[in-house]
Write a protein that holds these residues in place. Structure first.
Motif, short mmCIF file in Angstrom:
data_model
loop_
_atom_site.label_atom_id
_atom_site.label_comp_id
_atom_site.label_asym_id
_atom_site.label_seq_id
_atom_site.Cartn_x
_atom_site.Cartn_y
_atom_site.Cartn_z
N ILE A 1 69.90 -17.61 63.70
CA ILE A 1 70.29 -18.39 65.29
C ILE A 1 69.35 -17.71 66.21
O ILE A 1 69.06 -18.62 67.21
CB ILE A 1 71.73 -18.38 65.59
CG1 ILE A 1 71.91 -19.66 66.45
CG2 ILE A 1 72.19 -17.33 65.98
CD1 ILE A 1 72.12 -21.09 65.95
N SER A 2 69.19 -16.55 66.18
CA SER A 2 68.42 -15.70 66.79
C SER A 2 66.76 -16.14 66.97
O SER A 2 65.95 -15.96 67.96
CB SER A 2 68.33 -14.24 66.96
OG SER A 2 67.71 -13.87 65.78
N ASN B 1 73.63 -25.82 63.58
CA ASN B 1 74.88 -25.82 63.38
C ASN B 1 75.28 -26.93 62.60
O ASN B 1 76.15 -26.88 61.55
CB ASN B 1 75.84 -25.59 64.55
CG ASN B 1 75.68 -24.19 65.18
OD1 ASN B 1 75.56 -23.22 64.49
ND2 ASN B 1 75.93 -23.96 66.47
N ASN C 1 65.06 -21.64 69.43
CA ASN C 1 65.39 -21.95 70.73
C ASN C 1 66.65 -22.51 70.84
O ASN C 1 67.45 -22.98 70.13
CB ASN C 1 64.43 -23.18 71.04
CG ASN C 1 64.53 -23.45 72.49
OD1 ASN C 1 65.42 -23.71 73.23
ND2 ASN C 1 63.50 -23.77 73.04
N LYS C 2 67.37 -21.62 72.10
CA LYS C 2 68.70 -22.04 72.15
C LYS C 2 69.24 -23.58 72.54
O LYS C 2 70.25 -23.89 71.83
CB LYS C 2 69.18 -21.13 73.43
CG LYS C 2 69.19 -19.78 73.27
CD LYS C 2 70.01 -19.19 74.28
CE LYS C 2 70.16 -17.57 74.24
NZ LYS C 2 70.23 -17.00 73.00
N ASN C 3 68.21 -24.48 72.67
CA ASN C 3 68.44 -25.78 72.93
C ASN C 3 68.68 -26.50 71.58
O ASN C 3 69.16 -27.63 71.38
CB ASN C 3 67.22 -26.57 73.70
CG ASN C 3 67.28 -26.07 74.98
OD1 ASN C 3 68.36 -25.48 75.74
ND2 ASN C 3 66.01 -26.04 75.65
N ASP C 4 68.10 -25.81 70.37
CA ASP C 4 68.21 -26.17 69.06
C ASP C 4 69.54 -25.88 68.47
O ASP C 4 69.78 -26.22 67.14
CB ASP C 4 66.99 -25.91 68.16
CG ASP C 4 65.66 -26.42 68.96
OD1 ASP C 4 65.79 -27.33 69.76
OD2 ASP C 4 64.64 -25.75 68.55
N THR C 5 70.46 -25.12 68.90
CA THR C 5 71.36 -24.58 68.27
C THR C 5 72.48 -25.77 67.58
O THR C 5 72.98 -25.45 66.59
CB THR C 5 72.57 -23.80 69.23
OG1 THR C 5 71.58 -22.75 69.71
CG2 THR C 5 73.56 -22.95 68.62
N GLU C 6 72.61 -26.85 68.39
CA GLU C 6 73.49 -27.87 67.80
C GLU C 6 72.88 -28.49 66.59
O GLU C 6 73.77 -28.70 65.72
CB GLU C 6 73.25 -29.11 68.89
CG GLU C 6 74.49 -30.41 68.59
CD GLU C 6 74.35 -31.27 69.31
OE1 GLU C 6 74.53 -32.68 68.77
OE2 GLU C 6 73.72 -31.41 70.40
N TYR D 1 73.82 -15.59 59.49
CA TYR D 1 73.68 -16.54 60.84
C TYR D 1 73.25 -16.11 62.11
O TYR D 1 72.47 -16.77 62.71
CB TYR D 1 75.09 -17.09 61.00
CG TYR D 1 75.32 -18.14 61.87
CD1 TYR D 1 75.13 -19.37 61.65
CD2 TYR D 1 75.80 -17.67 63.32
CE1 TYR D 1 75.46 -20.35 62.71
CE2 TYR D 1 75.78 -18.37 64.11
CZ TYR D 1 75.72 -19.60 64.02
OH TYR D 1 75.77 -20.68 65.09
N GLN D 2 73.58 -14.78 62.48
CA GLN D 2 73.18 -14.55 63.53
C GLN D 2 71.66 -14.16 63.99
O GLN D 2 70.89 -14.40 64.87
CB GLN D 2 73.90 -12.98 64.10
CG GLN D 2 75.35 -13.29 64.43
CD GLN D 2 75.67 -14.10 65.59
OE1 GLN D 2 74.89 -14.25 66.53
NE2 GLN D 2 76.50 -15.06 65.48
#
Length: 143
Positions: free
Chosen positions: A123-124, A135, A127-132, A119-120
């Motif tokens: 997720i890395s 998940n 883009n942080k904006n795509d995290t939702e 997972y880590q």
């Protein structure tokens, strides 16, 4: 592992293939991109082989897994394998209404879970904006 990605131009098939390749960093990966019509909406097909292979092309009935970004391509998908990951009607509806550009991120998350990609690490790569959306796909959060 032999994976075929199928979708249409503009759905992010090539970006999805790059995320998968980065997820298996350090392992031998061969890839081949097959573009249909060179415009938005044309068939885009990517073959990925993870392991010790000499050719990236995957023949019919030889894929371990098919990832489908566009359900209209199911007939083609079944030529490669009976093991297909695709979106349910509810998932499609949610993504199209929320943000169609997140289709590839959502599918990457579903695939990460199936292929046991850490997972880590996964997720890395996004883009942080795509995290939702990641998940939601990883946790199968759209029923």
């Amino acid at each position: 592992m032999k994976i075929v990605l199928l979708g249409r131009g503009g759905e992010g098939v090539l970006y999805l293939s790059r995320l998968i390749i980065k997820s298996f960093d350090g392992q031998n990966i061969l890839s081949s991109e097959i573009h249909g019509m060179a415009k938005k909406g044309g068939l885009v097909e990517v073959h990925l082989k993870i392991g010790d292979y000499k050719s990236p092309i995957i023949g019919y009935r030889k894929a371990d897994l098919v990832v489908l970004l566009n359900n209209s391509l199911k007939k083609l998908a079944y030529l490669y394998s009976q093991n297909i990951i695709f979106l349910s009607e509810k998932e499609q509806e949610y993504i199209l209404k929320s943000n169609p550009k997140m289709l590839n991120i959502y599918m990457f998350a579903k695939l990460a879970k199936i292929l046991n990609i850490d997972y880590q690490k996964a997720i890395s790569l996004i883009n942080k904006n795509d995290t939702e959306f990641f998940n939601k796909g990883f946790n199968n959060d759209i029923q």
